[in-house]
Design a protein around this motif. Structure first.
Motif, PDB file in Angstrom:
ATOM      1  N   LEU A  61       0.826  -1.052  -0.003  1.00 51.03           N
ATOM      2  CA  LEU A  61       0.101   0.012   0.224  1.00 51.03           C
ATOM      3  C   LEU A  61       0.893   1.184  -0.107  1.00 51.03           C
ATOM      4  N   ILE A  62       0.572   2.164  -0.747  1.00 49.05           N
ATOM      5  CA  ILE A  62       1.193   3.485  -0.849  1.00 49.05           C
ATOM      6  C   ILE A  62       0.246   4.369  -0.076  1.00 49.05           C
ATOM      7  N   GLY A  63      -0.792   4.606  -0.433  1.00 46.43           N
ATOM      8  CA  GLY A  63      -1.620   5.561   0.509  1.00 46.43           C
ATOM      9  C   GLY A  63      -3.287   5.423   0.198  1.00 46.43           C
ATOM     10  N   GLN A  64      -4.027   6.067   0.915  1.00 46.64           N
ATOM     11  CA  GLN A  64      -5.486   5.467   0.848  1.00 46.64           C
ATOM     12  C   GLN A  64      -6.197   7.115   0.968  1.00 46.64           C
ATOM     13  N   GLY A  65      -7.513   7.201   0.546  1.00 48.44           N
ATOM     14  CA  GLY A  65      -8.455   8.146   0.802  1.00 48.44           C
ATOM     15  C   GLY A  65      -9.714   8.031   0.507  1.00 48.44           C
ATOM     16  N   GLU A  66     -10.624   9.134   0.803  1.00 45.08           N
ATOM     17  CA  GLU A  66     -12.154   9.025   0.256  1.00 45.08           C
ATOM     18  C   GLU A  66     -12.526  10.026  -0.696  1.00 45.08           C
ATOM     19  N   MET A  67     -13.429   9.657  -1.392  1.00 39.49           N
ATOM     20  CA  MET A  67     -13.549  10.727  -2.594  1.00 39.49           C
ATOM     21  C   MET A  67     -15.386  10.784  -2.267  1.00 39.49           C
ATOM     22  N   HIS A  68     -15.419  12.443  -1.893  1.00 39.63           N
ATOM     23  CA  HIS A  68     -16.676  12.938  -1.743  1.00 39.63           C
ATOM     24  C   HIS A  68     -17.381  13.785  -2.787  1.00 39.63           C
ATOM     25  N   TRP A  69     -18.411  13.845  -3.079  1.00 42.78           N
ATOM     26  CA  TRP A  69     -19.062  14.986  -3.940  1.00 42.78           C
ATOM     27  C   TRP A  69     -20.267  15.580  -3.092  1.00 42.78           C
ATOM     28  N   MET A  70     -20.080  16.663  -2.792  1.00 45.54           N
ATOM     29  CA  MET A  70     -20.909  17.676  -1.722  1.00 45.54           C
ATOM     30  C   MET A  70     -20.967  16.840  -0.629  1.00 45.54           C
ATOM     31  N   ALA A  71     -22.107  16.425  -0.023  1.00 43.07           N
ATOM     32  CA  ALA A  71     -22.304  15.811   0.933  1.00 43.07           C
ATOM     33  C   ALA A  71     -22.120  14.132   0.967  1.00 43.07           C
ATOM     34  N   TRP A  72     -22.007  13.764  -0.136  1.00 52.39           N
ATOM     35  CA  TRP A  72     -22.269  12.119  -0.573  1.00 52.39           C
ATOM     36  C   TRP A  72     -20.774  11.638  -0.621  1.00 52.39           C
ATOM     37  N   HIS A  73     -20.677  10.539   0.207  1.00 52.10           N
ATOM     38  CA  HIS A  73     -19.307   9.743   0.175  1.00 52.10           C
ATOM     39  C   HIS A  73     -19.593   8.602  -1.007  1.00 52.10           C
ATOM     40  N   LEU A  74     -18.629   8.882  -1.974  1.00 50.11           N
ATOM     41  CA  LEU A  74     -18.785   7.872  -3.354  1.00 50.11           C
ATOM     42  C   LEU A  74     -18.053   6.737  -3.101  1.00 50.11           C
ATOM     43  N   TYR A  75     -16.782   6.885  -2.688  1.00 48.37           N
ATOM     44  CA  TYR A  75     -16.021   5.583  -2.571  1.00 48.37           C
ATOM     45  C   TYR A  75     -14.661   5.826  -1.795  1.00 48.37           C
ATOM     46  N   ASP A  76     -14.070   4.689  -1.565  1.00 46.45           N
ATOM     47  CA  ASP A  76     -12.631   4.864  -0.709  1.00 46.45           C
ATOM     48  C   ASP A  76     -11.578   4.572  -1.866  1.00 46.45           C
ATOM     49  N   ALA A  77     -10.550   4.769  -2.116  1.00 49.99           N
ATOM     50  CA  ALA A  77      -9.592   4.509  -3.060  1.00 49.99           C
ATOM     51  C   ALA A  77      -8.252   4.155  -2.136  1.00 49.99           C
ATOM     52  N   ARG A  78      -7.672   3.299  -2.889  1.00 51.32           N
ATOM     53  CA  ARG A  78      -6.108   2.513  -2.272  1.00 51.32           C
ATOM     54  C   ARG A  78      -5.233   2.629  -3.595  1.00 51.32           C
ATOM     55  N   LEU A  79      -4.043   2.698  -3.066  1.00 55.72           N
ATOM     56  CA  LEU A  79      -3.013   2.928  -4.263  1.00 55.72           C
ATOM     57  C   LEU A  79      -2.043   1.645  -3.863  1.00 55.72           C
ATOM     58  N   TYR A  80      -1.547   0.929  -4.877  1.00 55.17           N
ATOM     59  CA  TYR A  80      -0.637  -0.200  -4.160  1.00 55.17           C
ATOM     60  C   TYR A  80       0.663  -0.082  -5.558  1.00 55.17           C
ATOM     61  N   SER A  81       1.915  -0.445  -4.986  1.00 54.75           N
ATOM     62  CA  SER A  81       3.163  -0.728  -5.783  1.00 54.75           C
ATOM     63  C   SER A  81       3.687  -1.955  -5.653  1.00 54.75           C
ATOM     64  N   ALA A  82       4.887  -2.242  -6.218  1.00 56.86           N
ATOM     65  CA  ALA A  82       5.424  -3.277  -5.708  1.00 56.86           C
ATOM     66  C   ALA A  82       6.213  -3.156  -4.391  1.00 56.86           C
TER      67      ALA A  82
END
Length: 218
Positions: A61-82
């Motif tokens: 895992l490199i890092g992670q965070g959340e995506m929001h649009w206005m008051a709505w939580h759309l998704y969580d995202a995570r980024l990975y590398s070797a």
């Protein structure tokens, strides 16, 4: 009227019929044991298939965070590398998105093309068509993983299952640019995904994105 231990009056005669009681408990115990074994076998098979199909097992895992649009939580995202460090167009690389709400696949494709437009990326029609063919509509808690192989091939996994791939390194770079290009509309999420774990420019082997990348060199 005569009653059998298998009829409605069974419970009233239970304690007066030792053989019937022993048979009942023996049958019940056998059935419960069989159910437990069946559930365990299904869980083991599902877990094994999940491990085999997920490309994230050998990545860090490199890092992670959340995506929001206005008051709505759309998704969580995570980024990975070797190795847990981010290199622009350095592969293998994987982006995992866990959805917080149901989204129709038409909206997913539309949002993708709009994000490309904001980055001045003009996608070939075959890219959009392939995404329409590969992607499903997603429900809450579904996970979509985009994994880029060392050869630049983009693979999509839906809840652990490979659902399609696009053998085009330019597509892979353009798709990841939606989240990772410095001019992305989600700069806060980008910062969390990269997590400050970016190799120095001198250690990067590829020209990032084909567009101008920010630099701290002086």
């Amino acid at each position: 009227m005569r009653f059998s231990c298998h009829r409605a009056s069974y419970y009233s005669r239970f304690y007066r019929s030792p053989n019937c009681g022993r048979l009942y408990f023996s049958t019940l115990s056998s059935a419960l044991f069989a159910i437990v074994l069946l559930c365990f076998a299904k869980h083991s098979i599902a877990s094994e298939n999940q491990v085999e199909s997920k490309p994230l097992q050998e990545l860090s895992l490199i890092g992670q965070g959340e995506m929001h649009w206005m008051a709505w939580h759309l998704y969580d995202a995570r980024l990975y590398s070797a190795d847990g460090y981010y290199r622009p167009q350095g592969y293998p690389l994987a982006l995992a998105i866990s959805y917080a709400r149901a989204i129709d696949k038409k909206h997913l494709v539309s949002a993708t093309t709009k994000a490309w437009s904001r980055l001045h990326i003009d996608p070939p029609s075959r890219w959009v068509q392939r995404l329409s063919n590969i992607w499903p509509s997603v429900n809450k808690s579904d996970e979509l993983v985009f994994y880029v192989t060392t050869a630049g091939i983009g693979q999509f996994y839906y809840n652990g299952d490979l659902i399609g791939e696009i053998d085009d390194s330019e597509f892979s770079a353009a798709f990841l640019a939606i989240w990772l290009h410095p001019e992305t509309s989600g700069k806060s999420l980008r910062a969390k995904l990269i997590g400050g774990r970016v190799l120095p420019r001198s250690q990067q082997t590829a020209e990032p994105w084909g567009l101008k990348e920010e630099t701290h060199d002086k």
